[in-house]
Design a protein around this motif. Sequence first.
Motif, short mmCIF file in Angstrom:
data_model
loop_
_atom_site.label_atom_id
_atom_site.label_comp_id
_atom_site.label_asym_id
_atom_site.label_seq_id
_atom_site.Cartn_x
_atom_site.Cartn_y
_atom_site.Cartn_z
N SER A 243 0.09 12.60 8.34
CA SER A 243 -0.76 11.90 7.30
C SER A 243 0.02 11.43 6.19
N TRP A 244 -0.70 10.48 5.20
CA TRP A 244 -0.03 9.74 4.37
C TRP A 244 -0.16 10.16 3.08
N PRO A 245 1.18 10.17 2.38
CA PRO A 245 1.06 10.74 1.15
C PRO A 245 0.65 9.70 -0.11
N MET A 246 0.69 9.97 -1.16
CA MET A 246 0.43 9.04 -2.71
C MET A 246 -0.87 8.47 -2.13
N GLY A 247 -2.04 9.14 -1.79
CA GLY A 247 -3.13 8.57 -1.71
C GLY A 247 -3.92 7.98 -2.80
N GLY A 248 -3.72 8.60 -3.98
CA GLY A 248 -4.23 7.80 -5.27
C GLY A 248 -3.62 6.40 -5.29
N TRP A 249 -2.40 6.05 -5.10
CA TRP A 249 -1.73 4.65 -5.14
C TRP A 249 -2.30 3.85 -3.99
N LEU A 250 -2.55 4.55 -2.72
CA LEU A 250 -2.77 3.75 -1.77
C LEU A 250 -4.26 2.98 -1.96
N ASP A 251 -5.14 4.25 -2.39
CA ASP A 251 -6.44 3.64 -2.71
C ASP A 251 -6.48 2.53 -3.87
N ALA A 252 -5.73 2.66 -4.83
CA ALA A 252 -5.65 1.71 -5.81
C ALA A 252 -5.16 0.19 -5.63
N PHE A 253 -4.13 0.20 -4.64
CA PHE A 253 -3.64 -1.10 -3.82
C PHE A 253 -4.97 -1.51 -3.04
N ALA A 254 -5.35 -0.76 -2.38
CA ALA A 254 -6.65 -1.27 -1.36
C ALA A 254 -7.78 -1.77 -2.12
N ALA A 255 -8.12 -1.15 -3.28
CA ALA A 255 -9.18 -1.50 -4.04
C ALA A 255 -8.80 -2.87 -4.84
N ALA A 256 -7.46 -3.22 -4.87
CA ALA A 256 -7.08 -4.66 -5.50
C ALA A 256 -6.97 -5.54 -4.42
N GLY A 257 -7.12 -5.13 -3.18
CA GLY A 257 -7.04 -6.28 -2.16
C GLY A 257 -5.68 -6.41 -1.46
N ALA A 258 -4.58 -5.45 -1.97
CA ALA A 258 -3.21 -5.80 -1.68
C ALA A 258 -3.08 -5.26 -0.26
N ILE A 259 -3.48 -4.29 0.21
CA ILE A 259 -3.24 -3.56 1.54
C ILE A 259 -4.65 -3.24 2.18
N ARG A 261 -6.47 -0.74 5.61
CA ARG A 261 -6.07 0.27 6.53
C ARG A 261 -6.20 -0.34 8.11
N ARG A 262 -5.37 0.02 8.88
CA ARG A 262 -5.49 -0.45 10.18
C ARG A 262 -4.88 0.61 11.21
N ASP A 263 -5.78 0.95 12.37
CA ASP A 263 -5.42 2.15 12.98
C ASP A 263 -5.01 3.52 12.13
N ASP A 264 -3.84 3.77 12.28
CA ASP A 264 -3.52 4.99 11.36
C ASP A 264 -2.56 4.90 10.47
N GLY A 265 -2.53 3.59 9.79
CA GLY A 265 -1.83 3.30 8.82
C GLY A 265 -2.14 2.25 7.62
N TRP A 266 -1.46 1.74 6.86
CA TRP A 266 -1.83 0.81 5.99
C TRP A 266 -0.76 -0.36 6.06
N VAL A 267 -1.25 -1.61 5.80
CA VAL A 267 -0.37 -2.74 5.88
C VAL A 267 -0.67 -3.32 4.68
N ARG A 268 0.30 -4.49 4.29
CA ARG A 268 0.06 -5.31 3.15
C ARG A 268 -0.48 -6.44 3.80
N VAL A 269 -1.62 -6.90 2.78
CA VAL A 269 -2.13 -8.33 3.34
C VAL A 269 -1.96 -9.54 2.36
N ARG A 270 -1.43 -9.12 1.15
CA ARG A 270 -1.01 -10.29 0.32
C ARG A 270 0.22 -9.42 -0.67
#
Length: 270
Positions: A243-259, A261-270
Amino acid sequence: MTTAVLTVASSGRRDHLARQRRVLAEVAPDIVRVEAWLDAAPPAGIPDADTLTLHVPPGPHGMRVGEGRNRAAEAAIAAGADLLVFLDVDCLPGDGLLAAYRSAAAAHPDALLSGAVTYLTSVQRPGRAAELPPHTRPHRARPSLTAGRTRPATPAEYDLFWSLSFATTPEAWARIGGFHAGYEGYGAEDTDLAWTARDRGVEMRWVGGADAYHQWHPVSSPPWQHLDDILRNGRTFADRWGSWPMGGWLDAFAAAGAIERRDDGWVRVR
């Protein structure tokens, strides 16, 4: 009980380290002191004559905080320490911190011990032990007990472990195995250590009276400067634990459009 206080440091925290040294000299003159320096170059003109100073240079992806703590623990144990107290360079020890950890270690020598941390504000700049008590306001996200009390963490509370201030005996440290060497730069090594302790049956205990005071420094929320570290270290953690840690930060980055979710992980898109 021979106590070692272990700190990982860098030149960017010179002022914080100087205040920590000053307060430690007041509250704990009889300790074994170990500092592990994480900069690319060894420290110049900063080491204390009464301190065991190590140099743990960065890896390809950044400072090796966990490995610095591992090396510091090795040096402290070799110097005869019976108790390892890990104190982040940003943290000042309250006058009861060492006594509380020593008492808890005597009663629970096989446990991972965790004290409360107060976050100081930008205008709070205590530099002496006597100035700390009026500022005591432990972070509300973690349990805070009265002095003299301890209690075991629940399985879910291992997620709340911080390496800002914690302690173990050498025997408990050996059971945990130290920090995993696969983490460089910011993030995830704390949670990995706690999950390893839980996986290996090492009890974590919250320790009342072991108050530390985190000195203020500028931060960003979410920590954009650490985005790549969080993705890389998060992937390492997910490969180890599922499982992935730091979920709060990941959610914030995703909400800003920076990352995303792909398959079982997170990737940077900008």
